[in-house]
Design a protein around this motif. Structure first.
Motif, PDB file in Angstrom:
ATOM      1  N   ILE A 201      42.116  40.225  37.054  1.00 19.59           N
ATOM      2  CA  ILE A 201      41.659  39.014  36.398  1.00 19.59           C
ATOM      3  C   ILE A 201      40.181  38.833  36.699  1.00 19.59           C
ATOM      4  CG2 ILE A 201      42.296  37.495  38.325  1.00 19.59           C
ATOM      5  CD1 ILE A 201      43.127  35.418  36.171  1.00 19.59           C
ATOM      6  N   SER A 202      39.423  38.376  35.701  1.00 20.77           N
ATOM      7  CA  SER A 202      37.987  38.244  35.858  1.00 20.77           C
ATOM      8  C   SER A 202      37.507  37.047  35.056  1.00 20.77           C
ATOM      9  CB  SER A 202      37.281  39.512  35.366  1.00 20.77           C
ATOM     10  OG  SER A 202      35.881  39.405  35.481  1.00 20.77           O
ATOM     11  N   GLY A 203      36.462  36.406  35.576  1.00 17.55           N
ATOM     12  CA  GLY A 203      35.912  35.279  34.840  1.00 17.55           C
ATOM     13  C   GLY A 203      34.849  34.549  35.629  1.00 17.55           C
ATOM     14  N   ALA A 210      30.350  35.026  38.875  1.00 18.10           N
ATOM     15  CA  ALA A 210      31.597  35.525  38.286  1.00 18.10           C
ATOM     16  C   ALA A 210      32.376  36.287  39.342  1.00 18.10           C
ATOM     17  CB  ALA A 210      31.302  36.407  37.081  1.00 18.10           C
ATOM     18  N   ALA A 211      33.677  36.342  39.172  1.00 14.84           N
ATOM     19  CA  ALA A 211      34.531  37.004  40.159  1.00 14.84           C
ATOM     20  C   ALA A 211      35.549  37.876  39.449  1.00 14.84           C
ATOM     21  CB  ALA A 211      35.230  35.978  41.040  1.00 14.84           C
ATOM     22  N   ARG A 212      36.023  38.893  40.165  1.00 16.34           N
ATOM     23  CA  ARG A 212      37.069  39.764  39.653  1.00 16.34           C
ATOM     24  C   ARG A 212      38.003  40.123  40.801  1.00 16.34           C
ATOM     25  NH1 ARG A 212      37.045  42.591  34.832  1.00 16.34           N
ATOM     26  NH2 ARG A 212      38.795  44.029  34.612  1.00 16.34           N
ATOM     27  N   LEU A 213      39.297  40.109  40.531  1.00 19.12           N
ATOM     28  CA  LEU A 213      40.301  40.463  41.528  1.00 19.12           C
ATOM     29  C   LEU A 213      41.303  41.415  40.884  1.00 19.12           C
ATOM     30  CD1 LEU A 213      41.509  39.978  44.395  1.00 19.12           C
ATOM     31  CD2 LEU A 213      42.883  38.151  43.363  1.00 19.12           C
ATOM     32  N   GLY A 243      38.368  43.023  45.477  1.00 26.44           N
ATOM     33  CA  GLY A 243      37.763  41.777  45.038  1.00 26.44           C
ATOM     34  C   GLY A 243      36.260  41.950  44.877  1.00 26.44           C
ATOM     35  N   GLN A 244      35.691  41.342  43.851  1.00 26.35           N
ATOM     36  CA  GLN A 244      34.257  41.440  43.588  1.00 26.35           C
ATOM     37  C   GLN A 244      33.707  40.071  43.201  1.00 26.35           C
ATOM     38  OE1 GLN A 244      35.258  44.527  40.656  1.00 26.35           O
ATOM     39  NE2 GLN A 244      33.511  45.668  41.432  1.00 26.35           N
ATOM     40  N   LEU A 245      32.503  39.822  43.666  1.00 31.13           N
ATOM     41  CA  LEU A 245      31.826  38.575  43.373  1.00 31.13           C
ATOM     42  C   LEU A 245      30.422  38.904  42.872  1.00 31.13           C
ATOM     43  CD1 LEU A 245      32.564  35.532  43.693  1.00 31.13           C
ATOM     44  CD2 LEU A 245      31.245  35.569  45.822  1.00 31.13           C
ATOM     45  N   LEU A 257      28.980  41.593  45.463  1.00 31.45           N
ATOM     46  CA  LEU A 257      29.672  41.786  46.739  1.00 31.45           C
ATOM     47  C   LEU A 257      31.077  42.300  46.436  1.00 31.45           C
ATOM     48  CD1 LEU A 257      28.660  38.478  48.580  1.00 31.45           C
ATOM     49  CD2 LEU A 257      27.502  40.696  48.645  1.00 31.45           C
ATOM     50  N   SER A 258      31.481  43.369  47.115  1.00 29.26           N
ATOM     51  CA  SER A 258      32.788  43.981  46.855  1.00 29.26           C
ATOM     52  C   SER A 258      33.526  44.225  48.161  1.00 29.26           C
ATOM     53  CB  SER A 258      32.634  45.322  46.127  1.00 29.26           C
ATOM     54  OG  SER A 258      31.985  45.164  44.897  1.00 29.26           O
ATOM     55  N   GLY A 259      34.823  44.081  48.104  1.00 24.98           N
ATOM     56  CA  GLY A 259      35.670  44.419  49.233  1.00 24.98           C
ATOM     57  C   GLY A 259      36.967  45.020  48.730  1.00 24.98           C
ATOM     58  N   ASP A 260      37.483  46.007  49.442  1.00 24.65           N
ATOM     59  CA  ASP A 260      38.744  46.635  49.011  1.00 24.65           C
ATOM     60  C   ASP A 260      39.566  47.028  50.216  1.00 24.65           C
ATOM     61  OD1 ASP A 260      38.486  49.926  49.288  1.00 24.65           O
ATOM     62  OD2 ASP A 260      36.566  48.922  49.040  1.00 24.65           O
TER      63      ASP A 260
END
Length: 825
Positions: A201-203, A210-213, A243-245, A257-260
């Protein structure tokens, strides 16, 4: 002579044909797309494939190198959900694995030394995810999670991708956060209790953020049944989250910013009995005789493998199995448009936690009762890159820094059948207590530091002719620590300082495990450079020629050293391994025709490596994990062709073909294959005699000259293909499509031992997959069958330690089937 003919023939042939790539559309990561590409997209002609192979956004057909780009939908529809499966779509990519840690990824036969993994060397295929370098293949065996596309760059990429990418690079790009709300979900179920679920999901969170998970989970029953434990092994049990911001205060600046986090906890990995091949050991010291001796010593036991047909998928390995693999990290990517160019900073931290338990004797007997080498890795990297583009000049300059530490705590223990298996009666083979409980406890660490300054320039001499020089100055430093402490079954620390009493228990124990202490340390500067000339013969015909001088930096042996045959002591001269020196030549053409609906690419290459880093195995339990050595010279050469056609909206097809001729040009001091091992060693000054392979009791060469033999793991011929046809239908008053697709791949035979053996030849095979379904706006429902004709094939063969002639292996997946439902909005 062959090489010159090969290159000339390829160049001439390329002038007659048009050359392209099998690829996909890339995400927006900065940079501009040429106006003619935008027009192409608008007028509905063939696809525009956008890549970042040269660290900037451009059409794949404009990049003067051999590159395969695979779309996310191609990856998903063919069931290729990780790097291991990717070779089914890119035939010059070879991936072989016995577990996540022991995974080899090669391009054109080069990359990772084939065999069991050591921490002390560098991989020759760089694996990047969103610009972040993954230093170990094992740390990149996670499931593809919300991936947009995968670019496979073939040939040396050292001037831009660095870290010793002498064979190529795999550049994985994930979907990025969007300022428009979107989402997708996918559920798959199949036989073997296969279940997979994915969601993203992203938005926007605000006008500038904006963020994406994304999350994915995969489970599947194992493919080998262990009659000893009554359960299936080699299963899949994976969970991943990313997750990304994105912070974008204006059009000139973006910060991502990304984390996995990825967790794999399957019950595995194990092998099954494949065959027995006679060695030069005394006949009563080979597999079948030893099994009979163990049974005779244990009345009523009557041990036998559950099946001698590996495709019965039965095993009886008795050690505890575990393959816990935790991978994750965080990164920050800053892109800032500064004047005429873009400044990019990538800061990253990655970790890898490996918790294995294995069966190292490949049998249901208690020979090696325990084998485990848990490892923990931390890596930090920082890269600064500046891109500049103009009408005449494009260039990239950058700095790269890297720091890594790997800690490993290993335990290997001999079992109650070890004495009978490994010792003669004179040595105490009829006394189980000599080896039972003998334990080698290993403590080791590796510290690695690397720094580089690099740059690549593209200068347009004319509108058609461009030259592209590149250079990279690299510094590497490695320091290691390895200590093996050996204790007897009674808990007494073993001292292997000579002299030994002949046939004493201590002599027998020291012949299996030697205490060792090594602290190797070395550093090296190297200079990599390349020069590319490319010419645009017409709007859609690009020819190129490349020369690259590349290096893979030095290595150190981190898994224990081989024993000197004269003294039976660790051979300290093998502590470090020389750097590889690579000379690479390549020519190719990239072209499109039929109003850009068809693409055909052709490339020819010749690569020669001095001091090739090879993984070898001396057959001893104490060094069973293999160690690094230098082969004097290796050569690989070949041809690659890629064809793709998009005839219209109803039909697409592709085929990719690769011919790879990879050989040890000179390797005069290689370990011998099993058929030339196990006997009393020939005299030290004698000319090696190879005339009695597989003859029990024959004298064995101390080393073998395998010059001219094929490199392991490389198929001479490989190809992949696919096609899809669809027809319009109406679904709930909405337009949709019904479609039918087929894809497949073929690989010719290859050898699964570092020194090619008649017992480890893996026969070629061809796999075919089908899918059929319906799709429309926001949904896709299809059924699939993989390995539709239930082809029986081997993924990997392994030689059991001790020169007993046992060959174990892993059969490839049988026919699998299932269905997938996708929704997006």
């Amino acid at each position: 002579m062959f090489t010159r003919s090969l290159l000339l023939t390829s160049a001439a042939g390329a002038a007659l044909f048009a050359v392209p790539v099998f690829a996909a559309e890339a995400p927006d990561q900065g940079g501009a797309v040429a106006p003619d590409q935008e027009a192409q997209a608008r007028d509905g002609r063939g696809e525009v494939i956008i890549v970042t192979a040269r660290r900037r956004q451009e059409a794949a057909q404009a990049v003067p190198l051999a590159i395969s780009v695979v779309k996310a939908d191609s990856i998903e529809s063919t069931g290729n959900f990780n790097v291991v499966k990717l070779q089914q779509l890119a035939p010059t990519l070879q991936v072989y694995t016995s577990n996540p840690r022991n995974t080899s990824v090669n391009i054109r036969g080069l990359g990772v030394p084939f065999g069991l993994t050591s921490d002390g060397f560098e991989q020759g295929v760089g694996i990047y995810v969103d610009d972040v370098y993954n230093s170990r293949v094992a740390a990149a065996t996670f499931d593809f999670l919300d991936v947009n596309q995968v670019e496979v760059l073939r040939g040396p990429q050292g001037t831009l991708y660095g870290k010793n990418t002498t064979a190529g690079a795999i550049n994985i790009t994930t979907n990025q956060p969007t300022f428009e709300f979107e989402g997708r979900a996918e559920v798959t179920a199949g036989n073997l209790k296969y279940k997979q679920a994915k969601a993203a999901i992203s938005g926007p969170l605000s006008d500038t953020i904006a963020a994406r998970l994304a999350v994915a989970t995969t489970t599947r029953r194992g493919t080998l049944y262990n009659v000893k434990t009554g359960r299936w092994i080699n299963e899949q049990d994976n969970l991943g989250v990313r997750g990304q911001l994105l912070f974008k205060p204006n059009e000139d600046l973006s910060i991502t910013l990304s984390g996995d986090y990825s967790k794999q906890d399957p019950y595995g990995f194990g092998t099954a009995f494949v065959r027995v091949g006679t060695t030069q050991r005394a006949l009563n010291r080979q597999y079948d005789a030893l099994v009979a001796a163990v049974n005779a010593a244990n009345p009523g036991r009557n041990y036998a493998v559950p099946s001698r047909n590996v495709y019965d998928r039965l095993t009886d390995i008795d050690s505890t199995l575990q393959a816990g693999n935790i991978i994750g990290g965080a990164s920050a990517r800053v892109k800032w448009d500064v004047g005429p160019g873009t400044l990019t900073s990538i800061t990253a931290w990655r970790f890898w936690d490996w918790k294995p338990q294995n069966d190292r004797d490949f049998t249901g007997l208690s020979i090696v009762s325990k084998s485990q080498n848990p490892s923990q890795q931390d890596q930090y990297s920082q890269e600064f890159r500046y891109n500049y583009e103009s009408d005449k000049i494009d260039f990239v300059v950058g700095l790269f820094g890297f720091k890594q530490r790997i800690d490993t705590q290993g335990t290997e223990q001999q079992g109650s059948d070890a004495s009978r298996w490994s010792l003669t009666n004179a040595q105490g083979g009829n006394d189980p207590s000599i080896l039972n409980g003998l334990t080698a406890t290993n403590t080791q660490y590796l510290k690695s530091t690397s720094a580089a300054l690099y740059g690549q320039l593209s200068y347009k001499l004319t509108d058609a002719l461009t030259i592209q020089p590149g250079v990279r100055l690299n510094y590497d430093k490695k320091s290691g620590f390895y200590q093996r402490v050996v204790t007897t079954g009674a808990g007494v620390v073993l001292d292997c300082t000579p002299p030994f009493v002949t046939n004493s228990p201590r002599a027998a124990q020291c012949g299996v495990y030697q205490p060792q202490l090594t602290t190797p340390s070395a550093s090296k500067w190297n200079l990599s450079y390349d020069f590319n000339v490319n010419y645009k013969f017409a709007r859609d015909v690009l020819g190129y020629a490349t020369y690259a001088k590349s290096f893979k930096t030095l290595g150190i042996n981190q898994n224990g050293l081989p024993l000197n045959s004269a003294t039976n002591l660790p051979d300290l001269t093998t502590s470090t391994v020389k750097p590889e020196s690579v000379n690479h030549f390549e020519v190719g053409l990239k072209t499109q025709f039929w109003d850009r609906r068809a693409t055909f690419n052709l490339s020819a290459f010749y690569t020669e490596i001095k001091n090739f880093q090879a993984t070898v195995n001396g057959g001893q339990f104490g060094t069973v994990r293999g160690y690094l050595a230098n082969a004097e010279k290796v050569r690989t050469q070949g041809l690659e062709a890629d064809f793709k056609i998009r005839a219209n909206e109803r039909f697409t097809a592709y085929t990719n073909v690769a011919y790879t001729d990879a050989k040890y040009k000179k390797f005069t001091n290689a370990p011998c294959p099993p058929e030339l091992s196990g006997g009393t060693l020939q005299a030290a000054n004698a000319t090696p005699d190879y005339s009695q392979p597989g003859v029990p009791g024959a004298l064995s060469p101390r080393a073998c000259d395998i010059s001219g033999q094929d490199l392991p793991g490389v198929s001479k011929w490989a190809f992949s293909y696919g096609a899809e046809v669809n027809a319009p239908i109406s679904l709930l008053s909405k337009d949709g499509q019904a479609y039918l697709g087929v894809d497949g791949n073929y690989r010719s035979h290859w050898n699964s031992n570092a020194s090619p053996s008649i017992y480890t030849k893996v026969e070629g095979y061809a796999l075919t997959n089908f899918r059929a379904g319906v799709r429309g706006d926001g949904f896709d429902v299809f059924g699939w069958v993989r390995n539709a004709f239930d082809v029986k094939y081997i993924e990997l063969l392994q030689v059991a330690p001790g020169n007993v002639g046992l060959i174990a292996g892993t059969p490839g997946d049988q026919r699998t089937w299932g269905g997938t439902i996708k929704f997006s909005f």
